[in-house]
Design a protein around this motif. Sequence first.
Motif, PDB file in Angstrom:
ATOM      1  N   ARG A 109       0.824  -1.207   0.000  1.00 40.63           N
ATOM      2  CA  ARG A 109       0.000   0.000   0.000  1.00 40.63           C
ATOM      3  C   ARG A 109       0.860   1.260   0.000  1.00 40.63           C
ATOM      4  NH1 ARG A 109      -4.400  -2.158   4.289  1.00 40.63           N
ATOM      5  NH2 ARG A 109      -5.474  -3.522   2.829  1.00 40.63           N
ATOM      6  N   GLN A 110       0.332   2.275  -0.643  1.00 43.93           N
ATOM      7  CA  GLN A 110       1.053   3.535  -0.797  1.00 43.93           C
ATOM      8  C   GLN A 110       1.369   4.229   0.532  1.00 43.93           C
ATOM      9  OE1 GLN A 110      -0.317   5.689  -4.189  1.00 43.93           O
ATOM     10  NE2 GLN A 110       0.608   7.592  -3.531  1.00 43.93           N
ATOM     11  N   PRO A 111       0.463   4.266   1.525  1.00 41.77           N
ATOM     12  CA  PRO A 111       0.813   4.951   2.774  1.00 41.77           C
ATOM     13  C   PRO A 111       2.053   4.361   3.456  1.00 41.77           C
ATOM     14  CG  PRO A 111      -1.549   4.596   2.665  1.00 41.77           C
ATOM     15  CD  PRO A 111      -0.952   3.846   1.515  1.00 41.77           C
ATOM     16  N   GLY A 112       2.212   3.041   3.385  1.00 40.16           N
ATOM     17  CA  GLY A 112       3.393   2.410   3.970  1.00 40.16           C
ATOM     18  C   GLY A 112       4.663   2.821   3.242  1.00 40.16           C
ATOM     19  N   VAL A 113       4.587   2.896   1.927  1.00 42.99           N
ATOM     20  CA  VAL A 113       5.734   3.329   1.129  1.00 42.99           C
ATOM     21  C   VAL A 113       6.072   4.773   1.464  1.00 42.99           C
ATOM     22  CG1 VAL A 113       6.549   3.822  -1.218  1.00 42.99           C
ATOM     23  CG2 VAL A 113       5.333   1.691  -0.738  1.00 42.99           C
ATOM     24  N   THR A 114       5.061   5.607   1.606  1.00 41.78           N
ATOM     25  CA  THR A 114       5.288   7.016   1.924  1.00 41.78           C
ATOM     26  C   THR A 114       6.016   7.157   3.251  1.00 41.78           C
ATOM     27  OG1 THR A 114       3.329   7.669   0.662  1.00 41.78           O
ATOM     28  CG2 THR A 114       4.145   9.249   2.286  1.00 41.78           C
ATOM     29  N   ARG A 115       5.606   6.370   4.265  1.00 42.55           N
ATOM     30  CA  ARG A 115       6.289   6.412   5.568  1.00 42.55           C
ATOM     31  C   ARG A 115       7.746   5.959   5.436  1.00 42.55           C
ATOM     32  NH1 ARG A 115       1.290   4.571   7.167  1.00 42.55           N
ATOM     33  NH2 ARG A 115       1.950   2.388   7.134  1.00 42.55           N
ATOM     34  N   GLN A 116       7.956   4.878   4.701  1.00 45.16           N
ATOM     35  CA  GLN A 116       9.321   4.373   4.524  1.00 45.16           C
ATOM     36  C   GLN A 116      10.187   5.408   3.798  1.00 45.16           C
ATOM     37  OE1 GLN A 116       9.313   0.528   2.656  1.00 45.16           O
ATOM     38  NE2 GLN A 116       8.290  -0.454   4.383  1.00 45.16           N
TER      39      GLN A 116
END
Length: 170
Positions: free
Chosen positions: A69-76
Amino acid sequence: MEDVVRSLGLLTLGTRLKRIGERLQAQTQAVIEAEGVADIPASHLPVLAALQRLGPLTVGDIALALGVRQPGVTRQLGKLQEAGLVEARQSAGDLRLRTVELTEAGQRQVAHARQHSWPTIEAAVAEACAPHGTALLAQLAALEEALEALPLLARVNRQKLATEEPHASA
C-alpha cells in the motif's frame, strides 16, 4: 504449549505468513546490523532495491512494484529521506507527482548491501527453506495470483451459492 495458529492450518494462514515474515525481517535486521550495512529497518530494503533496479519512480509506482500500500511506502520514504538515502523531486510534467530516486549515499548503501549482506541473507533463507525453496516460491506466487484473481470474500460467496442451489431446487 500448543501453537494454535499452526494447528488451525489454512484458517490462519495469513497470520502464520505474517508471523514468518516478521521473524524473517527481525533476523534479517540482525544480519544487517552485524555486518554494519545500515542503520535502517530491513523492511525498507525492498524500496531501495526497487529504486536501484527500476530507477526513479513515483510513490505509486514503488507501491505497485512492491505490491504494497502507498501509505506504507510514503512512511518508509520519509525515513529513507531523513537518512539521506533517497530524494524526492516534483515531476516536471505533473506537479502533483513526486519522483523518488536514490541519492549517491543510497546508491553506495545498496551497492554495499548487494555485495555483502544480500547474498548471505539469501543463502541463509535458502538453507532454511531447503530443499523446498523453489517450490515454496512457486506456491506463494500461485497463492498471490489466485487471491488477485478471486478474493476470499468472492470465494466464500461462491461457496455459499453452491451449497444453497441444491436446496432451492428441492
